[in-house]
Design an enzyme around this catalytic site. Structure first.
Site, mmCIF file in Angstrom:
data_model
loop_
_atom_site.group_PDB
_atom_site.id
_atom_site.type_symbol
_atom_site.label_atom_id
_atom_site.label_comp_id
_atom_site.label_asym_id
_atom_site.label_seq_id
_atom_site.Cartn_x
_atom_site.Cartn_y
_atom_site.Cartn_z
ATOM 1 N N TYR A 226 9.420 1.190 -7.041
ATOM 2 C CA TYR A 226 8.518 0.417 -7.627
ATOM 3 C C TYR A 226 7.945 -0.727 -6.983
ATOM 4 C CZ TYR A 226 6.395 -1.940 -12.109
ATOM 5 O OH TYR A 226 5.431 -2.695 -12.717
ATOM 6 N N LYS B 10 4.140 -1.661 -5.939
ATOM 7 C CA LYS B 10 3.218 -2.912 -6.344
ATOM 8 C C LYS B 10 2.909 -3.916 -5.233
ATOM 9 C CE LYS B 10 2.849 -1.532 -10.607
ATOM 10 N NZ LYS B 10 1.710 -1.207 -11.289
ATOM 11 N N ILE C 74 -0.703 -2.702 -21.828
ATOM 12 C CA ILE C 74 -1.589 -3.359 -21.349
ATOM 13 C C ILE C 74 -2.906 -2.966 -21.089
ATOM 14 C CG2 ILE C 74 -2.073 -4.515 -18.923
ATOM 15 C CD1 ILE C 74 1.070 -4.923 -18.360
ATOM 16 N N ASP D 257 -5.178 12.646 -15.176
ATOM 17 C CA ASP D 257 -4.215 12.028 -14.663
ATOM 18 C C ASP D 257 -4.809 11.332 -13.432
ATOM 19 O OD1 ASP D 257 -1.942 11.816 -12.777
ATOM 20 O OD2 ASP D 257 -1.185 13.521 -13.918
ATOM 21 N N VAL D 258 -4.143 10.260 -12.910
ATOM 22 C CA VAL D 258 -4.807 9.115 -12.043
ATOM 23 C C VAL D 258 -4.326 9.668 -10.576
ATOM 24 C CG1 VAL D 258 -5.047 7.051 -13.493
ATOM 25 C CG2 VAL D 258 -2.865 7.796 -12.160
HETATM 26 P P1 NAP Z 1 2.805 1.751 -20.860
HETATM 27 O O1 NAP Z 1 2.874 0.962 -21.945
HETATM 28 O O2 NAP Z 1 3.851 2.669 -20.182
HETATM 29 O O3 NAP Z 1 1.490 1.869 -20.207
HETATM 30 C C1 NAP Z 1 1.117 2.710 -18.994
HETATM 31 C C2 NAP Z 1 0.021 4.059 -19.393
HETATM 32 O O4 NAP Z 1 -0.240 4.429 -18.374
HETATM 33 C C3 NAP Z 1 0.528 4.756 -20.607
HETATM 34 O O5 NAP Z 1 -0.323 5.247 -21.392
HETATM 35 C C4 NAP Z 1 0.983 6.106 -19.707
HETATM 36 O O6 NAP Z 1 0.948 7.279 -20.266
HETATM 37 C C5 NAP Z 1 -0.096 5.932 -18.466
HETATM 38 N N1 NAP Z 1 -0.041 6.637 -17.205
HETATM 39 C C6 NAP Z 1 1.248 6.912 -16.573
HETATM 40 N N2 NAP Z 1 1.172 7.877 -15.768
HETATM 41 C C7 NAP Z 1 -0.329 8.170 -15.698
HETATM 42 C C8 NAP Z 1 -1.112 9.032 -14.971
HETATM 43 N N3 NAP Z 1 -0.537 9.931 -14.045
HETATM 44 N N4 NAP Z 1 -2.192 9.228 -15.118
HETATM 45 C C9 NAP Z 1 -2.943 8.460 -16.260
HETATM 46 N N5 NAP Z 1 -2.211 7.753 -17.189
HETATM 47 C C10 NAP Z 1 -0.930 7.518 -16.608
HETATM 48 O O7 NAP Z 1 2.985 0.456 -19.530
HETATM 49 P P2 NAP Z 1 2.584 -0.967 -19.266
HETATM 50 O O8 NAP Z 1 3.640 -1.967 -19.469
HETATM 51 O O9 NAP Z 1 1.321 -1.256 -20.338
HETATM 52 O O10 NAP Z 1 2.190 -0.877 -17.908
HETATM 53 C C11 NAP Z 1 0.940 -1.042 -17.368
HETATM 54 C C12 NAP Z 1 0.681 -1.417 -15.921
HETATM 55 O O11 NAP Z 1 1.191 -2.782 -15.932
HETATM 56 C C13 NAP Z 1 1.654 -0.635 -15.129
HETATM 57 O O12 NAP Z 1 0.851 -0.399 -13.919
HETATM 58 C C14 NAP Z 1 2.872 -1.311 -14.987
HETATM 59 O O13 NAP Z 1 3.487 -1.215 -13.644
HETATM 60 C C15 NAP Z 1 2.130 -2.954 -14.892
HETATM 61 N N6 NAP Z 1 3.040 -3.994 -15.049
HETATM 62 C C16 NAP Z 1 3.940 -3.838 -16.367
HETATM 63 C C17 NAP Z 1 4.569 -4.998 -16.791
HETATM 64 C C18 NAP Z 1 5.453 -5.190 -18.075
HETATM 65 O O14 NAP Z 1 6.454 -5.719 -18.081
HETATM 66 N N7 NAP Z 1 5.128 -4.322 -18.830
HETATM 67 C C19 NAP Z 1 4.760 -6.023 -15.525
HETATM 68 C C20 NAP Z 1 4.097 -5.971 -14.437
HETATM 69 C C21 NAP Z 1 3.238 -5.046 -14.433
HETATM 70 P P3 NAP Z 1 2.293 8.016 -20.794
HETATM 71 O O15 NAP Z 1 2.870 6.706 -21.799
HETATM 72 O O16 NAP Z 1 1.993 9.127 -21.383
HETATM 73 O O17 NAP Z 1 3.534 7.912 -19.554
#
Ligand code: NAP
Length: 256
Positions: A162, A166, A22, A68-69
Site C-alpha cells: 500500500y 501511494k 472519500i 473497474d479502474v
Molecule cells: P472506501 O470507503 O473503501 O472507498 C473506496 C472506494 O473505491 C470503494 O467504493 C471501493 O469499492 C472502490 N473501489 C475499490 N476498488 C475498485 C476498483 N478496482 N474499481 C473501481 N472502484 C474500486 O475507502 P476510502 O477510505 O474512501 O479511500 C478512498 C481513497 O483514499 C483510497 O485511494 C485510499 O487509499 C485513500 N486514503 C484513505 C485514507 C483513510 O484513512 N480512509 C487515508 C489516506 C488515503 P468497494 O467498497 O466495493 O471495494
C-alpha cells in the site's frame, strides 16, 4: 477578487470510487460547488446510486457509471457516457483504492500485484482516459487521491504494498503534471491522513482507530467533509497555477 474562482458551475466531473468514503463525499462536494458529476465505482457498489440520488436531491446533475479502474475499456465507456449525458469533461477526482495488510516477507505476490493494479495502475488508466478528452481541448484539472502513507510509513501497519503504491501515485501525479503542463491539463495529488471512512471505521479496527487518533498531532481522524475544501480548491480556477502539488491533509501527521 471574487470568491467565485472557487465555484465549479458549468464544469463536468468524473469521480472514481464515488460509491463510498472519500470519493462519495467528494462527488457530493463537487456538485455542491456547481459541477455535474459522473460517479464511477465497481458494478456491485450500491453506493453510487446513493451518491447520484444525493446529488440530484440537492438539485445537481449526476450519472452512475459502473466499472473497474483496472479496466481501460470501462473507464473509456464512463468518460463517453459522462460526455454524452453531462457535457465535456473538465474535472476528475481519482479516489478508488483498496487497503489491506500482511508482513512483507510472507506477502503472496498476488496480494502485492493486486494492490499495485488497483491503487497505481488504476490511477494511471483513469488519468489516461480523462486526459484523452481533456488534452485536445487544452482544458482539465485532475486530482489523484494518494495518502500520507506515500511519504511516511505508518507505525505498526504492515502494508509495504500500500505504502509503495501511494508513493508511486504521488510521483505519477507529478510526472503527468509535467507532461501536460503546457497543454492545459493540471494534475495534483491529495494525501489524506487517517480519515473516518468504511476503510477505517470497521468494528474490527476500533482499537487501531484509537492509535490513529493518538498518533495524529491534531488528536483525531479527519472527517470526509474536511477533504472537500482541498479537492474543490485544487480543481477550481483558484488553483490555476498549481500543478504537480501533493497536498497533505493529515492533521499535522508528517511533522512528527
Ligand atoms: P472506501 O470507503 O473503501 O472507498 C473506496 C472506494 O473505491 C470503494 O467504493 C471501493 O469499492 C472502490 N473501489 C475499490 N476498488 C475498485 C476498483 N478496482 N474499481 C473501481 N472502484 C474500486 O475507502 P476510502 O477510505 O474512501 O479511500 C478512498 C481513497 O483514499 C483510497 O485511494 C485510499 O487509499 C485513500 N486514503 C484513505 C485514507 C483513510 O484513512 N480512509 C487515508 C489516506 C488515503 P468497494 O467498497 O466495493 O471495494
Amino acid at each position: 477578487m471574487s470568491l467565485d474562482i472557487f465555484r465549479l458551475d458549468g464544469q463536468v466531473a468524473l469521480v472514481t470510487g464515488a460509491g463510498s468514503g472519500i470519493g462519495q463525499r467528494l462527488a457530493l462536494g463537487l456538485a455542491e460547488a456547481g459541477a455535474a458529476v459522473g460517479c464511477f465505482d465497481l458494478p456491485h457498489s450500491s453506493g453510487i446510486a446513493q451518491t447520484v440520488r444525493g446529488i440530484e436531491a440537492a438539485g445537481g446533475r449526476a450519472l452512475a457509471a459502473a466499472g473497474d479502474v483496472t479496466c481501460a475499456e470501462d473507464l473509456a465507456a464512463a468518460v463517453a457516457a459522462v460526455e454524452a449525458q453531462l457535457g465535456p469533461l473538465s474535472v476528475a477526482l481519482n479516489c478508488a483504492g483498496i487497503a489491506n495488510a500482511a508482513p512483507a516477507e510472507m506477502m503472496p505476490r498476488e496480494q502485492w500485484q493486486r494492490m499495485l493494479d488497483v491503487n497505481l495502475t488504476g490511477i494511471f488508466l483513469s488519468c489516461q482516459a480523462e486526459a484523452a478528452v481533456m488534452l485536445p481541448r487544452k482544458r482539465g484539472a485532475i486530482v489523484n487521491i494518494a495518502s500520507m502513507s506515500g511519504s511516511i510509513v505508518n507505525r505498526g501497519l504492515l502494508q509495504a504494498h500500500y505504502n509503495s503504491s501511494k508513493a508511486a501515485v504521488i510521483h505519477l501525479s507529478k510526472s503527468l503534471a509535467m507532461e501536460w503542463c503546457d497543454r492545459g491539463v493540471r494534475v495534483n495529488a491529495i494525501s489524506p491522513g487517517y480519515t473516518a471512512t468504511p476503510m477505517n471505521t470497521r468494528p474490527e479496527v476500533a482499537d487501531q482507530r484509537k492509535v490513529f487518533e493518538a498518533s495524529t498531532p491534531m488528536g483525531r481522524m479527519a472527517t470526509v467533509d474536511e477533504l472537500v475544501g482541498p479537492a474543490v480548491f485544487l480543481v477550481s480556477a483558484a488553483a490555476s497555477f498549481c500543478t504537480g502539488v501533493d497536498l497533505l491533509v493529515d492533521g499535522g501527521f508528517v511533522c512528527w
